[in-house]
Write a protein that holds these residues in place. Structure first.
Motif, PDB file in Angstrom:
ATOM      1  N   ASP A  78      -2.696   3.043   3.273  1.00 38.55           N
ATOM      2  CA  ASP A  78      -2.224   3.279   1.893  1.00 38.55           C
ATOM      3  C   ASP A  78      -2.820   2.246   0.925  1.00 38.55           C
ATOM      4  N   HIS A  79      -3.624   1.318   1.470  1.00 38.52           N
ATOM      5  CA  HIS A  79      -4.293   0.302   0.635  1.00 38.52           C
ATOM      6  C   HIS A  79      -5.815   0.355   0.772  1.00 38.52           C
ATOM      7  N   ASP A 193       1.365  -6.164   0.500  1.00 33.83           N
ATOM      8  CA  ASP A 193       2.654  -5.796   1.098  1.00 33.83           C
ATOM      9  C   ASP A 193       3.463  -6.993   1.593  1.00 33.83           C
ATOM     10  N   HIS A 229       3.975  -2.367  -3.436  1.00 31.64           N
ATOM     11  CA  HIS A 229       4.556  -1.107  -3.904  1.00 31.64           C
ATOM     12  C   HIS A 229       5.650  -1.471  -4.900  1.00 31.64           C
TER      13      HIS A 229
END
Ligand SMILES: [Zn+2]
Length: 309
Positions: A78-79, A193, A229
């Motif tokens: 997701d990164h 994160d 996030h």
């Protein structure tokens, strides 16, 4: 004149957040930060889905600068999933990141691939879930775009695309190599994160290393922190999130009831959990208590120094 210059500087920061998303039923996109640099834009993290990459490319065009470099805070898809799309638009741009992905290639990737294939074979996966899995697998196979071209091996000042940044490496935290940035002029910390308001994503975490990493972030004089996030944080926000994180680890490390630790998180981190997510966060915290914080000693050590990864 000075006042005007200050006002103008405040009105046009030299960075921009392209917010990630976390819709139900699909994987998240991490936040992306665009940083102005002498040679163009530095893009910190590239999301997972096409819509996020389109938003990054549109934001870059609106800033009127080419993308000159990518920094991946960590290897989670997701990164990093959008590295390929950005490098298709801006060929051969360097990718900065830690080499923790090499560990993931031996452990996490094959395990998650086997699990995903089993899920598809079970017939229980919905078509959109299958599409999501295929997308992740394609990203995992594209090592030329996933692996860093410039390996971050230690903490120190680094010039990227002509801009000097403090690049920090945390060897065992949310992953076996988390990179976070501090931009002194903007007093901006980009935490990846290591900070996620909703819930720390502990899938590949070494919790005690992570706790130490938060101490390193606290030691820089940032005014604004962009988490991996969720919304940007002030220093006070970060301090209160960090307290919630420490309390969760302390609770899970003690003999407290599992539910007590979940309730503690929901209370301590309440300010960071959007109303629409209140119903799903307890399940996530419970999952991380079971699979990481209170797992077997071998499993707990999996992502810590000496663990198999
Ligand atoms: Zn993430």
């Amino acid at each position: 004149m000075l006042m005007l210059a200050l006002l103008l500087a405040a009105a046009s920061p030299d960075w921009q957040l392209v917010p990630g998303s976390f819709e139900r039923g699909r994987g998240p996109d991490g936040n992306t930060v665009l940083l102005d640099a002498p040679d163009g834009l530095i893009v910190v993290d590239t999301g997972r889905h096409q819509a996020h990459q389109d938003a990054i490319l549109a934001a870059a065009r609106a800033r009127g600068k080419p993308i000159a470099a990518i920094v991946n805070t960590h290897w989670h898809l997701d990164h990093t999933g959008g590295n390929a799309e950005l490098r298709a638009a801006y060929p051969d741009i360097p990718v900065y990141g830690s080499n923790a992905i090499d560990r993931a290639l031996k452990g996490f990737f094959p395990r998650s691939r086997a699990g995903a294939e089993q899920f598809i074979a079970s017939g229980k996966a919905r078509p959109e879930q299958i599409a999501e899995i295929r997308r992740d697998m394609a990203a995992m196979d594209d090592l030329a775009n996933l692996r860093p071209t410039q390996v971050v091996r230690s903490t120190g000042p680094t010039t990227i695309a002509g801009r000097r940044l403090d690049v920090h490496l945390e060897p065992y935290a949310a992953t076996a190599g988390d990179v976070w940035l501090y931009a002194p002029k903007a007093r901006l910390a980009i935490a990846g994160d290591l900070v996620v308001g909703l819930t720390p994503f502990m899938d590949t975490a070494c919790p005690e290393g992570w706790r130490a990493a938060l101490g390193h972030i606290a030691a820089v004089p940032f005014a604004t922190l962009v988490p991996g996030h969720g919304a940007a944080m002030t220093r006070a926000d970060f301090d209160s999130w960090r307290k919630a994180f420490d309390a969760l680890l302390d609770c899970a490390g003690d003999t407290a009831e599992r539910q007590t630790c979940i309730d503690g998180w929901m209370k301590d981190a309440a300010a960071f959990i959007p109303a629409a997510d209140k119903d799903r966060v307890p399940g996530m915290i419970g999952y991380y208590i079971d699979t990481r914080l209170r797992a077997s000693p071998e499993e707990k050590a999996r992502f810590c120094p000496g663990g198999p990864g």
